[in-house]
Scaffold this motif. Structure first.
Motif, mmCIF file in Angstrom:
data_model
loop_
_atom_site.group_PDB
_atom_site.id
_atom_site.type_symbol
_atom_site.label_atom_id
_atom_site.label_comp_id
_atom_site.label_asym_id
_atom_site.label_seq_id
_atom_site.Cartn_x
_atom_site.Cartn_y
_atom_site.Cartn_z
ATOM 1 N N SER A 84 75.244 47.713 23.350
ATOM 2 C CA SER A 84 74.226 47.486 21.999
ATOM 3 C C SER A 84 72.902 47.477 22.918
ATOM 4 O O SER A 84 72.818 46.908 23.943
ATOM 5 C CB SER A 84 74.813 46.288 21.838
ATOM 6 O OG SER A 84 74.538 45.193 22.683
ATOM 7 N N HIS A 85 71.730 47.219 22.010
ATOM 8 C CA HIS A 85 70.343 46.719 22.296
ATOM 9 C C HIS A 85 70.393 45.160 22.742
ATOM 10 O O HIS A 85 70.088 45.756 24.035
ATOM 11 C CB HIS A 85 69.676 46.962 21.184
ATOM 12 C CG HIS A 85 69.359 47.632 20.497
ATOM 13 N ND1 HIS A 85 69.256 48.285 19.303
ATOM 14 C CD2 HIS A 85 68.477 49.545 21.289
ATOM 15 C CE1 HIS A 85 68.774 49.376 18.968
ATOM 16 N NE2 HIS A 85 68.411 50.224 19.929
ATOM 17 N N ARG A 86 71.384 44.748 22.588
ATOM 18 C CA ARG A 86 71.130 43.363 23.393
ATOM 19 C C ARG A 86 71.774 43.303 24.673
ATOM 20 O O ARG A 86 71.230 43.120 25.814
ATOM 21 C CB ARG A 86 72.200 41.946 22.344
ATOM 22 C CG ARG A 86 70.717 41.607 20.927
ATOM 23 C CD ARG A 86 72.017 40.529 20.276
ATOM 24 N NE ARG A 86 71.443 40.862 19.186
ATOM 25 C CZ ARG A 86 70.365 39.213 19.442
ATOM 26 N NH1 ARG A 86 70.149 38.715 20.083
ATOM 27 N NH2 ARG A 86 69.458 39.640 17.796
ATOM 28 N N GLY A 87 72.952 43.686 24.497
ATOM 29 C CA GLY A 87 74.058 43.941 26.203
ATOM 30 C C GLY A 87 72.574 45.134 27.014
ATOM 31 O O GLY A 87 72.816 44.742 28.507
ATOM 32 N N PRO A 123 61.264 49.307 25.885
ATOM 33 C CA PRO A 123 61.723 50.119 25.215
ATOM 34 C C PRO A 123 62.535 49.314 24.032
ATOM 35 O O PRO A 123 62.540 49.968 23.148
ATOM 36 C CB PRO A 123 61.783 51.566 25.315
ATOM 37 C CG PRO A 123 61.517 51.624 26.627
ATOM 38 C CD PRO A 123 61.065 49.874 27.296
ATOM 39 N N THR A 124 63.911 49.353 25.604
ATOM 40 C CA THR A 124 65.097 48.807 24.027
ATOM 41 C C THR A 124 64.600 47.196 23.532
ATOM 42 O O THR A 124 65.017 46.774 22.232
ATOM 43 C CB THR A 124 65.971 47.999 25.088
ATOM 44 O OG1 THR A 124 66.222 49.256 26.081
ATOM 45 C CG2 THR A 124 67.071 47.310 24.190
ATOM 46 N N GLY A 125 63.605 46.752 23.744
ATOM 47 C CA GLY A 125 62.946 45.306 23.185
ATOM 48 C C GLY A 125 62.650 45.791 21.808
ATOM 49 O O GLY A 125 62.869 44.662 20.942
ATOM 50 N N GLN A 126 62.367 46.601 21.922
ATOM 51 C CA GLN A 126 61.311 47.515 20.678
ATOM 52 C C GLN A 126 62.153 48.021 20.086
ATOM 53 O O GLN A 126 61.992 47.568 18.517
ATOM 54 C CB GLN A 126 60.342 48.166 20.942
ATOM 55 C CG GLN A 126 58.892 47.595 21.661
ATOM 56 C CD GLN A 126 58.134 48.801 21.531
ATOM 57 O OE1 GLN A 126 58.064 49.998 22.751
ATOM 58 N NE2 GLN A 126 56.808 48.963 21.712
ATOM 59 N N ALA A 127 63.530 48.242 20.503
ATOM 60 C CA ALA A 127 63.989 48.715 19.274
ATOM 61 C C ALA A 127 64.976 47.545 19.166
ATOM 62 O O ALA A 127 65.885 48.306 17.423
ATOM 63 C CB ALA A 127 65.123 49.614 20.651
ATOM 64 N N SER A 177 62.303 34.221 36.607
ATOM 65 C CA SER A 177 61.877 33.483 36.279
ATOM 66 C C SER A 177 61.721 33.420 34.943
ATOM 67 O O SER A 177 62.570 33.187 33.757
ATOM 68 C CB SER A 177 61.370 32.345 36.405
ATOM 69 O OG SER A 177 61.412 31.527 37.843
ATOM 70 N N SER A 178 60.813 34.427 34.871
ATOM 71 C CA SER A 178 60.546 35.197 33.490
ATOM 72 C C SER A 178 61.625 36.117 32.703
ATOM 73 O O SER A 178 61.645 36.463 32.045
ATOM 74 C CB SER A 178 58.534 35.880 33.592
ATOM 75 O OG SER A 178 59.143 36.865 34.557
ATOM 76 N N LEU A 179 62.143 37.071 33.917
ATOM 77 C CA LEU A 179 63.107 37.668 33.350
ATOM 78 C C LEU A 179 64.188 36.773 32.951
ATOM 79 O O LEU A 179 64.653 37.112 31.633
ATOM 80 C CB LEU A 179 63.338 38.192 34.918
ATOM 81 C CG LEU A 179 62.619 39.685 35.014
ATOM 82 C CD1 LEU A 179 62.404 40.115 36.503
ATOM 83 C CD2 LEU A 179 62.226 40.653 33.876
ATOM 84 N N VAL A 180 64.538 35.940 33.783
ATOM 85 C CA VAL A 180 65.618 35.435 32.911
ATOM 86 C C VAL A 180 65.239 34.538 31.379
ATOM 87 O O VAL A 180 66.275 34.220 30.706
ATOM 88 C CB VAL A 180 66.135 34.246 34.112
ATOM 89 C CG1 VAL A 180 67.019 33.038 32.971
ATOM 90 C CG2 VAL A 180 66.735 34.641 35.293
ATOM 91 N N ALA A 181 64.039 34.286 31.591
ATOM 92 C CA ALA A 181 63.800 33.201 30.364
ATOM 93 C C ALA A 181 63.648 34.367 29.322
ATOM 94 O O ALA A 181 64.260 34.175 27.987
ATOM 95 C CB ALA A 181 62.717 32.947 30.295
ATOM 96 N N ALA A 182 63.587 36.137 29.756
ATOM 97 C CA ALA A 182 63.543 36.742 28.334
ATOM 98 C C ALA A 182 64.926 37.420 27.972
ATOM 99 O O ALA A 182 65.456 37.455 26.561
ATOM 100 C CB ALA A 182 63.016 38.239 28.970
ATOM 101 N N VAL A 183 66.047 37.545 29.116
ATOM 102 C CA VAL A 183 67.274 37.411 28.674
ATOM 103 C C VAL A 183 67.912 36.392 27.462
ATOM 104 O O VAL A 183 68.594 36.792 26.644
ATOM 105 C CB VAL A 183 67.947 37.004 30.161
ATOM 106 C CG1 VAL A 183 69.567 37.835 29.554
ATOM 107 C CG2 VAL A 183 68.501 38.620 30.707
ATOM 108 N N ILE A 184 67.093 35.092 28.096
ATOM 109 C CA ILE A 184 67.831 34.414 27.279
ATOM 110 C C ILE A 184 67.345 33.991 26.003
ATOM 111 O O ILE A 184 68.275 33.361 25.158
ATOM 112 C CB ILE A 184 67.702 33.422 28.717
ATOM 113 C CG1 ILE A 184 68.450 32.666 29.190
ATOM 114 C CG2 ILE A 184 67.529 31.707 26.902
ATOM 115 C CD1 ILE A 184 68.079 31.377 30.131
#
Length: 184
Positions: A84-87, A123-127, A177-184
């Motif tokens: 999925s997009h989230r996955g 691009p997946t975030g936009q999707a 740190s920012s990548l972990v925040a984006a995932v959370i």
């Protein structure tokens, strides 16, 4: 009598709950990701040079980061994935964060390799935004661009201040740190 069927491609009248708070929350996914990408893109050569890499080696490292991003985007474009997009966001952000940690703890090449895993994220975030806000995507994307721009400006200033205060190697921890925040 039956109700008329909607035309193919017609939009549903149900709202998609695009309140400003929810827009900003979803926009933070893209914004915090961009903090990590921007930091590598603007500081990797300087970091490598301070580790006594030659100018050519440092520039090649940055080129590797951007080639990795291209390869990551091409991979998810050409290879059908059953995520999925989230996955895919979880996998992309998580693996990029791990690679960045390896780059900070062991060898700067890990920062370059993180580009391979970062590639699919934006691009997946936009999707995901389009999927989550199908009828108000344009408004939500506008909010996302404002959030991204604000975080990009703050990141430039923040990494510069942190570099002066505690040194560039410590300031670069904004990447995982920012990548972990984006995932959370």
């Amino acid at each position: 009598p039956t109700a008329p069927k909607p035309e193919p491609g017609a939009k549903s009248e149900a709202p998609d709950d695009a309140g400003l708070g929810r827009q900003v929350l979803f926009s933070m996914i893209l914004g915090t990701y961009c903090m990590g990408e921007l930091t590598i893109g603007t500081r990797l050569v300087l970091h490598a040079r301070r580790l006594d890499w030659s100018p050519g080696e440092a520039e090649a490292l940055l080129s590797g980061f951007f080639l990795g991003m291209l390869a990551g985007r091409m991979f998810v474009t050409l290879v059908p994935l059953r995520l999925s997009h989230r996955g895919l966001l979880y996998a992309s952000g998580g693996l990029a964060a791990l690679s960045a940690v390896a780059g900070l703890l062991w060898h700067p090449a890990g920062l370059a390799v993180s580009g391979l895993f970062m590639g699919p994220f934006y691009p997946t975030g936009q999707a995901l935004l389009r999927e989550s806000f199908p009828r108000s995507f344009d408004a939500v994307m506008g909010t996302a661009l404002v959030v991204v721009a604000g975080l990009v400006m703050a990141t430039h200033a923040g990494v510069g201040v942190a570099s002066d205060a505690v040194g560039l190697p410590v300031a670069l921890w904004i990447v995982p740190s920012s990548l972990v925040a984006a995932v959370i």
